[in-house]
Design an enzyme around this catalytic site. Structure first.
Site, PDB file in Angstrom:
ATOM      1  N   ASP A   1       1.091  -1.224   0.078  1.00  0.00           N
ATOM      2  CA  ASP A   1      -0.041   0.016  -0.074  1.00  0.00           C
ATOM      3  C   ASP A   1       1.003   1.118   0.074  1.00  0.00           C
ATOM      4  O   ASP A   1       1.798   1.289   0.087  1.00  0.00           O
ATOM      5  CB  ASP A   1      -0.927  -0.030   1.221  1.00  0.00           C
ATOM      6  CG  ASP A   1      -0.229   0.127   2.500  1.00  0.00           C
ATOM      7  OD1 ASP A   1       0.912   0.007   2.427  1.00  0.00           O
ATOM      8  OD2 ASP A   1      -1.046   0.034   3.692  1.00  0.00           O
ATOM      9  N   SER A   2       0.362   2.442  -0.246  1.00  0.00           N
ATOM     10  CA  SER A   2       1.087   3.748  -0.415  1.00  0.00           C
ATOM     11  C   SER A   2       1.341   4.407   0.758  1.00  0.00           C
ATOM     12  O   SER A   2       2.453   5.133   0.682  1.00  0.00           O
ATOM     13  CB  SER A   2       0.474   4.633  -1.222  1.00  0.00           C
ATOM     14  OG  SER A   2      -0.951   5.028  -0.783  1.00  0.00           O
ATOM     15  N   GLY A   3       0.984   4.060   1.767  1.00  0.00           N
ATOM     16  CA  GLY A   3       1.526   4.635   3.146  1.00  0.00           C
ATOM     17  C   GLY A   3       0.324   5.779   3.523  1.00  0.00           C
ATOM     18  O   GLY A   3       0.386   6.311   4.547  1.00  0.00           O
ATOM     19  N   GLY A   4      -0.516   6.114   2.498  1.00  0.00           N
ATOM     20  CA  GLY A   4      -1.567   7.177   2.521  1.00  0.00           C
ATOM     21  C   GLY A   4      -2.658   6.954   3.960  1.00  0.00           C
ATOM     22  O   GLY A   4      -2.321   7.637   4.724  1.00  0.00           O
ATOM     23  N   PHE A   5      -3.220   5.817   3.804  1.00  0.00           N
ATOM     24  CA  PHE A   5      -4.099   5.360   4.879  1.00  0.00           C
ATOM     25  C   PHE A   5      -3.088   5.553   6.234  1.00  0.00           C
ATOM     26  O   PHE A   5      -3.764   5.977   7.537  1.00  0.00           O
ATOM     27  CB  PHE A   5      -4.382   3.864   4.682  1.00  0.00           C
ATOM     28  CG  PHE A   5      -5.492   3.480   5.743  1.00  0.00           C
ATOM     29  CD1 PHE A   5      -6.476   3.761   6.134  1.00  0.00           C
ATOM     30  CD2 PHE A   5      -4.699   2.635   6.677  1.00  0.00           C
ATOM     31  CE1 PHE A   5      -7.398   3.407   7.044  1.00  0.00           C
ATOM     32  CE2 PHE A   5      -5.669   2.225   7.997  1.00  0.00           C
ATOM     33  CZ  PHE A   5      -6.956   2.569   8.024  1.00  0.00           C
TER      34      PHE A   5
ATOM     35  N   ASP B   1      -2.825   8.426  -1.654  1.00  0.00           N
ATOM     36  CA  ASP B   1      -4.240   8.987  -1.555  1.00  0.00           C
ATOM     37  C   ASP B   1      -4.409   9.908  -0.338  1.00  0.00           C
ATOM     38  O   ASP B   1      -3.764   9.607   0.761  1.00  0.00           O
ATOM     39  CB  ASP B   1      -5.424   7.868  -1.755  1.00  0.00           C
ATOM     40  CG  ASP B   1      -5.187   6.749  -0.846  1.00  0.00           C
ATOM     41  OD1 ASP B   1      -4.239   6.747   0.071  1.00  0.00           O
ATOM     42  OD2 ASP B   1      -6.304   6.220  -0.689  1.00  0.00           O
TER      43      ASP B   1
ATOM     44  N   GLN C   1     -11.518   7.188  -3.697  1.00  0.00           N
ATOM     45  CA  GLN C   1     -12.216   7.583  -2.383  1.00  0.00           C
ATOM     46  C   GLN C   1     -13.265   8.225  -2.641  1.00  0.00           C
ATOM     47  O   GLN C   1     -13.975   7.977  -3.371  1.00  0.00           O
ATOM     48  CB  GLN C   1     -10.910   8.878  -2.021  1.00  0.00           C
ATOM     49  CG  GLN C   1      -9.554   7.926  -1.542  1.00  0.00           C
ATOM     50  CD  GLN C   1      -9.751   7.188  -0.236  1.00  0.00           C
ATOM     51  OE1 GLN C   1     -10.881   7.567   0.616  1.00  0.00           O
ATOM     52  NE2 GLN C   1      -8.876   6.461   0.091  1.00  0.00           N
TER      53      GLN C   1
ATOM     54  N   GLY D   1     -10.774   3.751   1.860  1.00  0.00           N
ATOM     55  CA  GLY D   1     -11.458   4.652   2.749  1.00  0.00           C
ATOM     56  C   GLY D   1     -12.845   3.998   3.317  1.00  0.00           C
ATOM     57  O   GLY D   1     -13.800   4.896   3.672  1.00  0.00           O
TER      58      GLY D   1
ATOM     59  N   ASP E   1      -8.001  -7.612   1.981  1.00  0.00           N
ATOM     60  CA  ASP E   1      -7.106  -7.859   3.050  1.00  0.00           C
ATOM     61  C   ASP E   1      -7.639  -7.544   4.409  1.00  0.00           C
ATOM     62  O   ASP E   1      -8.524  -6.599   4.468  1.00  0.00           O
ATOM     63  CB  ASP E   1      -5.879  -6.906   2.601  1.00  0.00           C
ATOM     64  CG  ASP E   1      -5.986  -5.626   3.029  1.00  0.00           C
ATOM     65  OD1 ASP E   1      -6.728  -4.741   2.363  1.00  0.00           O
ATOM     66  OD2 ASP E   1      -5.293  -5.257   4.106  1.00  0.00           O
TER      67      ASP E   1
ATOM     68  N   CYS F   1     -11.610 -28.369   8.363  1.00  0.00           N
ATOM     69  CA  CYS F   1     -10.479 -27.513   7.871  1.00  0.00           C
ATOM     70  C   CYS F   1      -9.270 -28.300   7.531  1.00  0.00           C
ATOM     71  O   CYS F   1      -8.875 -29.095   8.172  1.00  0.00           O
ATOM     72  CB  CYS F   1     -10.225 -26.167   8.828  1.00  0.00           C
ATOM     73  SG  CYS F   1      -8.809 -25.319   8.601  1.00  0.00           S
TER      74      CYS F   1
ATOM     75  N   CYS G   1      -6.221 -27.243   7.338  1.00  0.00           N
ATOM     76  CA  CYS G   1      -5.062 -26.647   7.906  1.00  0.00           C
ATOM     77  C   CYS G   1      -4.073 -27.588   8.749  1.00  0.00           C
ATOM     78  O   CYS G   1      -4.541 -28.535   9.175  1.00  0.00           O
ATOM     79  CB  CYS G   1      -5.353 -25.275   8.521  1.00  0.00           C
ATOM     80  SG  CYS G   1      -5.368 -25.200  10.273  1.00  0.00           S
TER      81      CYS G   1
ATOM     82  N   CYS H   1      -5.570 -27.922  12.370  1.00  0.00           N
ATOM     83  CA  CYS H   1      -6.565 -28.688  12.598  1.00  0.00           C
ATOM     84  C   CYS H   1      -6.365 -30.098  12.230  1.00  0.00           C
ATOM     85  O   CYS H   1      -7.189 -31.129  12.764  1.00  0.00           O
ATOM     86  CB  CYS H   1      -7.920 -28.122  11.553  1.00  0.00           C
ATOM     87  SG  CYS H   1      -8.552 -26.485  12.178  1.00  0.00           S
TER      88      CYS H   1
ATOM     89  N   HIS I   1      -4.308 -21.610  11.213  1.00  0.00           N
ATOM     90  CA  HIS I   1      -5.832 -21.747  11.165  1.00  0.00           C
ATOM     91  C   HIS I   1      -6.647 -20.852  10.577  1.00  0.00           C
ATOM     92  O   HIS I   1      -7.374 -20.721   9.700  1.00  0.00           O
ATOM     93  CB  HIS I   1      -6.446 -22.286  12.509  1.00  0.00           C
ATOM     94  CG  HIS I   1      -8.043 -22.359  12.365  1.00  0.00           C
ATOM     95  ND1 HIS I   1      -8.668 -23.384  11.631  1.00  0.00           N
ATOM     96  CD2 HIS I   1      -8.839 -21.563  12.400  1.00  0.00           C
ATOM     97  CE1 HIS I   1      -9.948 -23.130  11.577  1.00  0.00           C
ATOM     98  NE2 HIS I   1     -10.150 -21.915  12.148  1.00  0.00           N
TER      99      HIS I   1
HETATM  100 ZN   LIG Z   1      -7.608 -25.103  10.542  1.00  0.00          ZN
END
Ligand SMILES: [Zn+2]
Length: 367
Positions: free
Chosen positions: A95-99, A149, A191, A218, A268, A306, A308, A311, A337
Site C-alpha cells: 500500500d502507498s502509506g496514505g492510509f 491518496d 475515495q 477509505g 485484505d 479445515c 490446515c 486442525c 488456522h
Molecule cells: Zn484449521
C-alpha cells in the site's frame, strides 16, 4: 496493461455482480475472489513463508509506511528487493502509506505537495508526497503498488471529502508520472467517503487513466457496517469489468460476501493474525476464545472440515493450553488456522460462482 500483468474474467454469477478471475503477476497468479494475508513489516506475524504458502495464500500485502520507517527501503533493496528480503516468491502488494499517515501519525500537515508528519520512531519530520511514495514502492519492488491518496476520516464534512477526493485525483496524476517500473502494476484508489456521488465521480475520473487495477479505499475506517455496504454496492459495479478490483481493509465473512456479490475480487485484513494473538480462532464466521473453559477438555480439532496443519494435528484442548500458557506456538498455530479459514472461504465462494450456485450456497451471508 503493464508488461507481465493480465486479468481474465472466467465466470460471472447470473444473479449478482460476483465474478471469478485470474490476475497474473510477474510472481505468479492470484485466483479471485481471494483473501490476502497482511505482512505489514515484511512478515505475516508468527508465520514462516512456507507455513504461509501452506495456508493457500497467493498474494500478500506489505506496508510502505512501516517499511520506510523500519528498516528503510534501501536495506530492502540491498537484499535484492522485498521478495528476496522476506523470502516470499509469490505476488506482493504494497500500500502507498496514505492510509497509515492519515490514521496513525499525529502532528501531520497536509498540503497540495504532500503530507509531513513526525516519525513515531525518532521524532524526525518525514515528508511523504505522491512522488516519494511511488519512489519508495519502486525501490521495495512489490508486484502491485498503490497510488498515494488522501483518506478523510468518516466524520469529515461533504466539502472536506470533496476536496480530499479531488486532491487524490491530482496526486494520482503525479503518481503515474513518477512510476518507473514496468514490472509493477500501479492501482488507483477510489475515495469519496460516504458520499456516493463523490465515489461515482472518482470512478469516472480514475477510469480515464486506464490503470491495471482499481481499489476502493477509505472504507472500514469507523463508519457503520450499513454504510460500508452501501458504498461498496454502489461503487464496485461502476469499476471496469476487465481489471482486478481490490477492497482495502475488509475481511469478515459477511463483508467479503457482500463485496464479492458487488463484484470485488481481492481483500485484505489484519484480523486473522491479530485475533490469533488474542487466542481467538475463526470458525465458519464465528469467533471462539480458546481460553473459555469449554475447550479445556475438548479433544476435537478447531474445525474438523479445515485442511490446515493446525486442525490436522492438534486439539482444541492443546490450543487452549497453549493460549492459557501464553506459548508463542499458540499464535503460530492459530494464525495458520485463521488465515486458512479465510482463504478456504474465498476458495469455496470461487467454486460456487464457477458452478453458478453462489447465491444459494451463501444465502445466509447475503441477507
Ligand atoms: Zn484449521
Amino acid at each position: 496493461m503493464t508488461a507481465n500483468f493480465s486479468f481474465q474474467r472466467l465466470a460471472k454469477c447470473s444473479q449478482t455482480h460476483a465474478r471469478v478471475g485470474i490476475f497474473s503477476t510477474p510472481h505468479g497468479v492470484v485466483e479471485t475472489p481471494r483473501f490476502m494475508p497482511v505482512g505489514t513489516l515484511a512478515s505475516v506475524k508468527t508465520l514462516t513463508p512456507s507455513q504461509l504458502k501452506d495456508t493457500g495464500a497467493q498474494m500478500i500485502l506489505s506496508n510502505t509506511y512501516h517499511l520506510h520507517l523500519q528498516p528503510g527501503e534501501d536495506i530492502v533493496a540491498g537484499s535484492g528487493g522485498l521478495h528476496k528480503f522476506m523470502g516470499w516468491d509469490g505476488p506482493i502488494l504494497t500500500d502507498s502509506g496514505g492510509f497509515q499517515v492519515f490514521s496513525l501519525s499525529k502532528m501531520r500537515k497536509v498540503t497540495e505537495e504532500g503530507v509531513t508528519f513526525r516519525s513515531p520512531h525518532d521524532g524526525k519530520i518525514i515528508e511523504l508526497t505522491p512522488e516519494r511514495s511511488i519512489e519508495i514502492q519502486n525501490i521495495l519492488g512489490a508486484d502491485v503498488i498503490m497510488a498515494f491518496d488522501e483518506c478523510p476520516s468518516h466524520i469529515s464534512t461533504y466539502e472536506e471529502v470533496e476536496a480530499a477526493t479531488a486532491r487524490t485525483y491530482r496526486w494520482l496524476e503525479r503518481c503515474i508520472l513518477s512510476h518507473k517500473r514496468l514490472d509493477q502494476a500501479l492501482f488507483g484508489i477510489v475515495q469519496g467517503g460516504m458520499y456516493l456521488d463523490l465515489r461515482s465521480q472518482a470512478v469516472v475520473d480514475l477510469e480515464k487513466f486506464d490503470l491495471p487495477g482499481y481499489a476502493i479505499g477509505g472504507v472500514s475506517v469507523g463508519e457503520e457496517p450499513d454504510m460500508i455496504r452501501k458504498i461498496v454496492q454502489d461503487t464496485a459495479p461502476l469499476l471496469p469489468v476487465n481489471k482486478p478490483r481490490y477492497l482495502m481493509g475488509v475481511g469478515t465473512y459477511k463483508e467479503m460476501i457482500m463485496a464479492i456479490a458487488s463484484g470485488m475480487d481481492i481483500f485484505d485484513c489484519v484480523i486473522p493474525t491479530r485475533w490469533a494473538r488474542h487466542g481467538t480462532a475463526m470458525v465458519k464466521g464465528e469467533r471462539w476464545n480458546l481460553k473459555n473453559a469449554q475447550f479445556r477438555r475438548d479433544f476435537s480439532p478447531i474445525d474438523a472440515d479445515c485442511p490446515c496443519y493446525t486442525c490436522q494435528n492438534f486439539t482444541r484442548a492443546y490450543l487452549s493450553h497453549l493460549v492459557r500458557s501464553q506459548e508463542i506456538l499458540a499464535y503460530t498455530l492459530l494464525s495458520i488456522h485463521n488465515i486458512t479459514e479465510l482463504i478456504q472461504f474465498t476458495q469455496k465462494v470461487r467454486n460456487a460462482i464457477l458452478n453458478d450456485h453462489f447465491t444459494k450456497q451463501f444465502a445466509q451471508w447475503l441477507n
